[in-house]
Design a protein around this motif. Structure first.
Motif, PDB file in Angstrom:
ATOM      1  N   SER A 255       0.848  -0.607  -0.854  1.00 27.62           N
ATOM      2  CA  SER A 255       0.137   0.385   0.237  1.00 27.62           C
ATOM      3  C   SER A 255       0.887   1.134   0.078  1.00 27.62           C
ATOM      4  O   SER A 255       0.822   2.337  -0.214  1.00 27.62           O
ATOM      5  CB  SER A 255      -0.666  -0.077   1.525  1.00 27.62           C
ATOM      6  OG  SER A 255      -2.192  -0.876   1.094  1.00 27.62           O
ATOM      7  N   GLN A 375     -10.416  -3.984   1.997  1.00 23.09           N
ATOM      8  CA  GLN A 375      -9.538  -3.351   3.002  1.00 23.09           C
ATOM      9  C   GLN A 375     -10.554  -4.219   4.349  1.00 23.09           C
ATOM     10  O   GLN A 375      -9.583  -5.205   4.857  1.00 23.09           O
ATOM     11  CB  GLN A 375      -9.470  -2.490   3.765  1.00 23.09           C
ATOM     12  CG  GLN A 375      -8.410  -1.022   2.852  1.00 23.09           C
ATOM     13  CD  GLN A 375      -7.089  -2.036   3.630  1.00 23.09           C
ATOM     14  OE1 GLN A 375      -6.423  -2.954   2.520  1.00 23.09           O
ATOM     15  NE2 GLN A 375      -6.720  -1.530   5.003  1.00 23.09           N
ATOM     16  N   SER A 394      -3.385  -6.835  -2.777  1.00 19.93           N
ATOM     17  CA  SER A 394      -2.781  -5.950  -2.710  1.00 19.93           C
ATOM     18  C   SER A 394      -1.232  -5.843  -3.195  1.00 19.93           C
ATOM     19  O   SER A 394      -0.818  -4.358  -3.993  1.00 19.93           O
ATOM     20  CB  SER A 394      -1.673  -5.430  -0.529  1.00 19.93           C
ATOM     21  OG  SER A 394      -1.354  -6.536  -0.290  1.00 19.93           O
ATOM     22  N   TYR A 430      -6.952  -4.373  -7.490  1.00 19.64           N
ATOM     23  CA  TYR A 430      -7.430  -5.309  -5.696  1.00 19.64           C
ATOM     24  C   TYR A 430      -8.869  -6.027  -4.926  1.00 19.64           C
ATOM     25  O   TYR A 430      -8.681  -6.998  -4.585  1.00 19.64           O
ATOM     26  CB  TYR A 430      -7.611  -4.049  -4.605  1.00 19.64           C
ATOM     27  CG  TYR A 430      -7.151  -4.393  -3.187  1.00 19.64           C
ATOM     28  CD1 TYR A 430      -6.389  -5.353  -2.284  1.00 19.64           C
ATOM     29  CD2 TYR A 430      -7.587  -3.181  -2.516  1.00 19.64           C
ATOM     30  CE1 TYR A 430      -6.495  -5.439  -1.175  1.00 19.64           C
ATOM     31  CE2 TYR A 430      -7.970  -3.486  -1.517  1.00 19.64           C
ATOM     32  CZ  TYR A 430      -6.695  -4.128  -0.554  1.00 19.64           C
ATOM     33  OH  TYR A 430      -6.822  -3.854   1.040  1.00 19.64           O
TER      34      TYR A 430
END
Length: 453
Positions: A255, A375, A394, A430
């Motif tokens: 990230s 997330q 990711s 993602y």
């Protein structure tokens, strides 16, 4: 043997009940960060650009301490409590605290010795590099308070006491705002430290939270007692925490790597563009704490269910929480895409900086829902202790930005609009990879399903 109350609690209402205090605490973090940018914004564009270079390193440590290692701690302890193994949970808590202290020393050593090379490699030079190093040096001289506070909060959340961890973290945030402002501007007898004062305020705030969380876990927590002696250190326990935590930590690195890759591309467009992207990207960074409000609740709930082998209900919890997280982040991103000046105009009066920030928000904002969805599934995977596919997702996001950036540079027409569209493409990759893998059974490899409670 008593059944854990989360095993029979209504899913939707319980997620909201557990998430609410976490979201409030993270909103306090958002306000704290906004105050920090406001303070630094009074020092000029060089300071804002320096903060744009150094802030990702702060967020990297925050995400690993709270999200990766802290999430691994919460998931492991929640599974032990779900299986009615209090002694095992207490041993994990002690080992987690020791591990956090060691990892904080490693972080300090890296950034205090290699800081000039790291920020220089990211394009920092002259006054911008000087400001980045001032912030980074003050932060990493005392980052042990960050690591301890976030690890202790993870232990508390594993017990289901979300309100306690939220209140004590919010107390630290309040201290940070006051101390940072006083040290940046030199109020009263305090010295004017400039951008370093903002970092020193963060260290002080986390220090206060650490002391309060320690007191609760040692003296007042009914689910487990944090014992600082009498528990032998065992490599197998450290290995158990690191098995999930180290794999989960790849995601924050990717990230941050994604943001740094974008930062490196934007830096080619000049200091104003870099400062504008830094302000805009901070909103994406601040989505992480907000998503963590739902994610922390999901870690605990999924962990308890997987500890009790109620796998089907654990999956339903994850999908429900991810949907809620997507609604929250999508609403914020959509609002900022429609009215980007609400964010861009808060921190600077330089129009070139504002315009880059507005462009970023108009392009990336509508896709924040995908970020929140992916997330939250990442955090839920920590409760299940199955991290492979969220990490692969990711990594794919990072590779999308790197490969796409290389194409843009090779074409010779590097523009902010093209760079920001790369961010959108990476978010799609993602969320899709993570969701499809879990839907296809990534959490169930090597386990035998039993009927949900």
């Amino acid at each position: 043997m008593l059944q854990h109350p989360l095993l029979v609690a209504p899913i939707g209402r319980t997620i909201l009940r557990l998430a609410a205090p976490n979201v409030m605490a993270m909103l306090a973090t958002l306000a704290t960060s906004m105050a920090e940018v406001w303070y630094v914004g009074h020092m000029g564009t060089a300071a804002l650009a320096g903060l744009a270079l150094a802030f990702p390193m702060y967020m990297l440590n925050l995400m690993i301490a709270a999200g990766s290692m802290g999430g691994a701690v919460s998931g492991a302890i929640a599974q032990r409590l779900g299986a009615n193994d209090r002694a095992g949970a207490e041993a994990l808590a002690f080992h987690a605290l020791v591990l956090a202290a060691v990892l904080s020393l490693v972080a300090s050593a890296i950034f205090l010795t290699l800081g000039p090379r790291i920020y220089g490699a990211l394009g920092g030079q002259g006054a911008v590099l000087e400001q980045a190093l001032a912030y980074s040096g003050a932060l990493f001289a005392g980052c042990i308070t960050l690591w301890l506070a976030k690890t202790l909060a993870g232990i508390v959340r594993a017990t289901g006491r979300m309100g306690v961890s939220a209140r004590l973290l919010m107390t630290g945030s309040a201290v940070q705002v006051v101390v940072a402002g006083a040290l940046v501007f030199g109020i009263g007898p305090l010295p004017a430290l400039g951008i370093a004062g903002a970092a020193a305020g963060a260290v002080a705030g986390f220090g206060v939270s650490t002391l309060l969380l320690l007191h609760f876990l040692i003296r007042r927590c009914p689910e487990l007692t944090l014992r600082l002696s009498g528990i032998p250190l065992r490599l197998s326990v450290f290995a158990d925490l690191l098995r999930v935590g180290a794999l989960a930590s790849i995601s924050p690195f990717t990230s941050i790597g994604t943001v740094l890759a974008i930062t490196g591309l934007v830096a080619r467009l000049g200091p104003d563009a870099l400062a504008g992207y830094g302000i805009g990207a901070r909103l994406e960074f601040l989505m992480i704490p907000l998503v963590f409000g739902f994610g922390a609740a999901t870690i605990t709930m999924v962990g308890v269910h997987f500890g009790a082998r109620a796998y089907g209900r654990g999956h339903r919890i994850a999908w429900t929480a991810a949907g809620m997280s997507a609604l929250m982040t999508g609403a914020i991103g959509g609002l900022m895409a429609l009215f980007p000046g609400l964010w861009a105009d808060l921190f600077t009066d330089v129009e070139a900086v504002r315009e880059t920030c507005r462009l970023y928000l108009r392009i990336a904002g509508p896709f924040y829902a995908l970020f929140g969805f992916g997330q939250c599934l990442y955090f839920a995977s920590q409760g299940a202790r199955r991290m492979l596919w969220p990490v692969i997702g990711s990594l794919l996001r990072f590779l999308t930005v790197v490969a796409g950036g290389a194409v843009l540079v090779a074409q010779g027409g590097l523009e902010a609009e093209g760079i920001f569209h790369l961010i959108v493409l990476s978010l799609v990759a993602y969320a899709t990879v993570t969701a499809v893998a879990i839907w296809r059974g990534a959490w169930m490899r090597g386990v035998v399903a039993v009927p949900a409670q």
